[in-house]
Design a protein around this motif. Sequence first.
Motif, PDB file in Angstrom:
ATOM      1  N   HIS A   6       0.790  -0.988  -0.126  1.00 13.13           N
ATOM      2  CA  HIS A   6       0.169  -0.315  -0.124  1.00 13.13           C
ATOM      3  C   HIS A   6       0.853   1.383   0.113  1.00 13.13           C
ATOM      4  N   TYR A   7       0.547   2.109  -0.933  1.00 13.31           N
ATOM      5  CA  TYR A   7       1.307   3.305  -1.007  1.00 13.31           C
ATOM      6  C   TYR A   7       0.556   4.583  -0.579  1.00 13.31           C
ATOM      7  N   ILE A   8       1.091   5.528   0.533  1.00 10.32           N
ATOM      8  CA  ILE A   8       0.512   6.396   0.955  1.00 10.32           C
ATOM      9  C   ILE A   8       0.894   7.768   0.708  1.00 10.32           C
ATOM     10  N   THR A   9       0.245   8.760   0.134  1.00 15.13           N
ATOM     11  CA  THR A   9       0.716  10.065  -0.315  1.00 15.13           C
ATOM     12  C   THR A   9       0.822  10.846   1.040  1.00 15.13           C
ATOM     13  N   GLN A  10       1.677  12.068   0.961  1.00 11.09           N
ATOM     14  CA  GLN A  10       1.962  12.777   2.093  1.00 11.09           C
ATOM     15  C   GLN A  10       2.551  13.984   1.396  1.00 11.09           C
ATOM     16  N   GLN A  19       0.570  14.081  -8.263  1.00 11.13           N
ATOM     17  CA  GLN A  19       1.858  13.942  -8.924  1.00 11.13           C
ATOM     18  C   GLN A  19       2.672  12.934  -8.222  1.00 11.13           C
ATOM     19  N   LEU A  20       2.612  12.903  -6.789  1.00 10.31           N
ATOM     20  CA  LEU A  20       3.173  11.950  -6.080  1.00 10.31           C
ATOM     21  C   LEU A  20       2.685  10.526  -6.630  1.00 10.31           C
ATOM     22  N   ALA A  21       1.244  10.431  -6.565  1.00 11.30           N
ATOM     23  CA  ALA A  21       0.757   9.287  -6.945  1.00 11.30           C
ATOM     24  C   ALA A  21       0.918   8.793  -8.221  1.00 11.30           C
ATOM     25  N   ALA A  22       1.087   9.532  -9.295  1.00 14.60           N
ATOM     26  CA  ALA A  22       1.653   9.417 -10.610  1.00 14.60           C
ATOM     27  C   ALA A  22       2.820   8.523 -10.683  1.00 14.60           C
TER      28      ALA A  22
END
Length: 218
Positions: A6-10, A19-22
Amino acid sequence: MIARLHYITQDIAGYAHAQLAARACAAGVHWVQLRLKNVSPEHWRQEALDTQAVCQHYGAKLIINDNVALAQEIGADGVHLGLQDMSTKEARKLLGPDMIIGGTANTFEDIQMHAAAGVDYVGVGPFRFTSTKEKLSPILGLEGYQKIISRCRAAGIALPLLAIGGVTAADVLDLLAAGLHGIAVSSAINKSDDAAVAVQALWQALEESTTTHPFTQA
């Protein structure tokens, strides 16, 4: 199916969360949790829509942290709720049986509560100190996970449990051996010089650990 990574933005200076999600999705992430704090509803909604577009482009799941109403409004794949947010029980009543609901836990009792509410997975932590969270719960460490998982097994609770809080690729083997389903990370990807290298290292560790410990929680 609950992803093992699981990736979590911050909040990272100079980057929108989308942009971080991309960047993460291009590197091989398939599960994105959008986590914003202290922003206006309008900003949150726009970031959610932008991140949703990214996830749809890459075929990734979008989970909204904390905001049940927003997740419902935009048709996100799910929500993740902390212990200070709306209860997972109430969220399940509002969202119905199909939307993914995850909860945060620091103790066996937290997991027991989420299991009774019908969540799909639980993020358990923190594993070690992390600066990402403002209000950090007591640190669990590997031994803490082992004790919690032992109690879950004794109680017949088989929810996918994810380690969160300062997790690195080097920790994965021990975490999956303890019985965890997977990991949730933010800084390990967001603050890496090369997201592709960081994500590849995490996936490689997860795949090797799954092969080594095929009977961990599914």
